[in-house]
Design a protein around this motif. Structure first.
Motif, PDB file in Angstrom:
ATOM      1  N   PRO A 161       0.803  -1.231   0.000  1.00 31.50           N
ATOM      2  CA  PRO A 161       0.000   0.000   0.000  1.00 31.50           C
ATOM      3  C   PRO A 161       0.838   1.286   0.000  1.00 31.50           C
ATOM      4  N   PRO A 162       1.881   1.401   0.836  1.00 31.53           N
ATOM      5  CA  PRO A 162       2.696   2.618   0.760  1.00 31.53           C
ATOM      6  C   PRO A 162       3.427   2.774  -0.579  1.00 31.53           C
ATOM      7  N   ASN A 188      -1.513  12.003   5.772  1.00 31.44           N
ATOM      8  CA  ASN A 188      -0.702  10.927   6.331  1.00 31.44           C
ATOM      9  C   ASN A 188       0.196  11.445   7.453  1.00 31.44           C
ATOM     10  N   ALA A 189       0.859  12.569   7.207  1.00 32.12           N
ATOM     11  CA  ALA A 189       1.783  13.107   8.205  1.00 32.12           C
ATOM     12  C   ALA A 189       1.070  13.509   9.494  1.00 32.12           C
ATOM     13  N   ALA A 190      -0.040  14.199   9.356  1.00 32.11           N
ATOM     14  CA  ALA A 190      -0.716  14.752  10.536  1.00 32.11           C
ATOM     15  C   ALA A 190      -1.643  13.768  11.239  1.00 32.11           C
ATOM     16  N   PHE A 191      -2.304  12.916  10.453  1.00 27.90           N
ATOM     17  CA  PHE A 191      -3.347  12.068  11.028  1.00 27.90           C
ATOM     18  C   PHE A 191      -3.105  10.570  10.850  1.00 27.90           C
ATOM     19  N   GLY A 192      -2.042  10.195  10.164  1.00 24.73           N
ATOM     20  CA  GLY A 192      -1.768   8.781   9.929  1.00 24.73           C
ATOM     21  C   GLY A 192      -2.739   8.147   8.951  1.00 24.73           C
ATOM     22  N   PHE A 193      -3.414   8.967   8.155  1.00 27.09           N
ATOM     23  CA  PHE A 193      -4.361   8.450   7.167  1.00 27.09           C
ATOM     24  C   PHE A 193      -3.709   8.525   5.793  1.00 27.09           C
ATOM     25  N   CYS A 194      -3.370   7.362   5.259  1.00 27.11           N
ATOM     26  CA  CYS A 194      -2.712   7.286   3.954  1.00 27.11           C
ATOM     27  C   CYS A 194      -3.773   7.075   2.885  1.00 27.11           C
ATOM     28  N   LEU A 195      -4.088   8.137   2.169  1.00 28.03           N
ATOM     29  CA  LEU A 195      -5.120   8.095   1.136  1.00 28.03           C
ATOM     30  C   LEU A 195      -4.757   7.101   0.029  1.00 28.03           C
ATOM     31  N   GLY A 196      -3.498   7.118  -0.404  1.00 33.03           N
ATOM     32  CA  GLY A 196      -3.053   6.174  -1.432  1.00 33.03           C
ATOM     33  C   GLY A 196      -3.143   4.734  -0.956  1.00 33.03           C
ATOM     34  N   CYS A 197      -2.809   4.505   0.313  1.00 30.52           N
ATOM     35  CA  CYS A 197      -2.883   3.148   0.873  1.00 30.52           C
ATOM     36  C   CYS A 197      -4.332   2.656   0.898  1.00 30.52           C
ATOM     37  N   GLN A 198      -5.230   3.540   1.303  1.00 33.71           N
ATOM     38  CA  GLN A 198      -6.648   3.167   1.348  1.00 33.71           C
ATOM     39  C   GLN A 198      -7.181   2.892  -0.054  1.00 33.71           C
ATOM     40  N   THR A 199      -6.738   3.679  -1.021  1.00 24.82           N
ATOM     41  CA  THR A 199      -7.136   3.457  -2.412  1.00 24.82           C
ATOM     42  C   THR A 199      -6.638   2.101  -2.890  1.00 24.82           C
ATOM     43  N   TYR A 200      -5.408   1.756  -2.548  1.00 29.35           N
ATOM     44  CA  TYR A 200      -4.839   0.457  -2.899  1.00 29.35           C
ATOM     45  C   TYR A 200      -5.712  -0.674  -2.345  1.00 29.35           C
ATOM     46  N   LEU A 201      -6.101  -0.558  -1.088  1.00 30.55           N
ATOM     47  CA  LEU A 201      -6.902  -1.613  -0.462  1.00 30.55           C
ATOM     48  C   LEU A 201      -8.274  -1.744  -1.128  1.00 30.55           C
ATOM     49  N   VAL A 202      -8.880  -0.628  -1.500  1.00 25.87           N
ATOM     50  CA  VAL A 202     -10.179  -0.673  -2.198  1.00 25.87           C
ATOM     51  C   VAL A 202     -10.013  -1.356  -3.556  1.00 25.87           C
TER      52      VAL A 202
END
Length: 137
Positions: free
Chosen positions: A75-76, A116-130
């Motif tokens: 994912p990263p 990702n930096a501020a909240f630990g939410f990786c948008l690209g990682c979540q997109t990968y999982l979807v």
């Protein structure tokens, strides 16, 4: 997971990326955008060789407790690829005299890196999982 990565590494990289992209947005520097594009490309090919990951592993991680959990590297790496695509378009915009295109795509990349930096939410990682869930087996 033996081949997992410390999830704090990509988050550290996202913090540096956020600063770089903020500078790009303020200065309109196509060359700095190109440098970030190259960094994204290296990370998409191999997180182990990405410059920000190297800084994290050599200078930051030794000063921290071991991670309590590891995450899959795919994912990263996908997130790095997505960042690269956005900064390729931004770089083309800046260097070809279309700064609005550069600003828009830099803004998209900065938004994702900051999440990702501020909240630990990786948008690209979540997109990968979807995408993985929707892909036929």
């Amino acid at each position: 997971m033996s081949n997992g990565i410390d999830p704090r590494g990509p988050r550290f990289g996202a913090a540096i990326t956020s600063v770089v992209l903020a500078i790009v947005l303020v200065t309109g520097s196509g060359w700095l955008s190109l440098a970030q594009t190259v960094i994204f490309a290296i990370g998409a090919l191999s997180l182990a060789h990405g410059p920000y990951g190297l800084i994290y592993r050599k200078l930051v991680a030794p000063r921290l407790a071991p991670p309590t959990e590891l995450e899959a590297p795919e994912p990263p790496r996908f997130a790095q690829l997505v960042g690269m695509i956005f900064t390729v378009v931004a770089t083309i915009g800046y260097l070809s005299g279309a700064p609005l295109v550069g600003m828009i795509f830099t803004g998209f990349a900065l938004f994702a890196a900051f999440l990702n930096a501020a909240f630990g939410f990786c948008l690209g990682c979540q997109t990968y999982l979807v995408i993985r869930r929707l892909a036929p087996r």
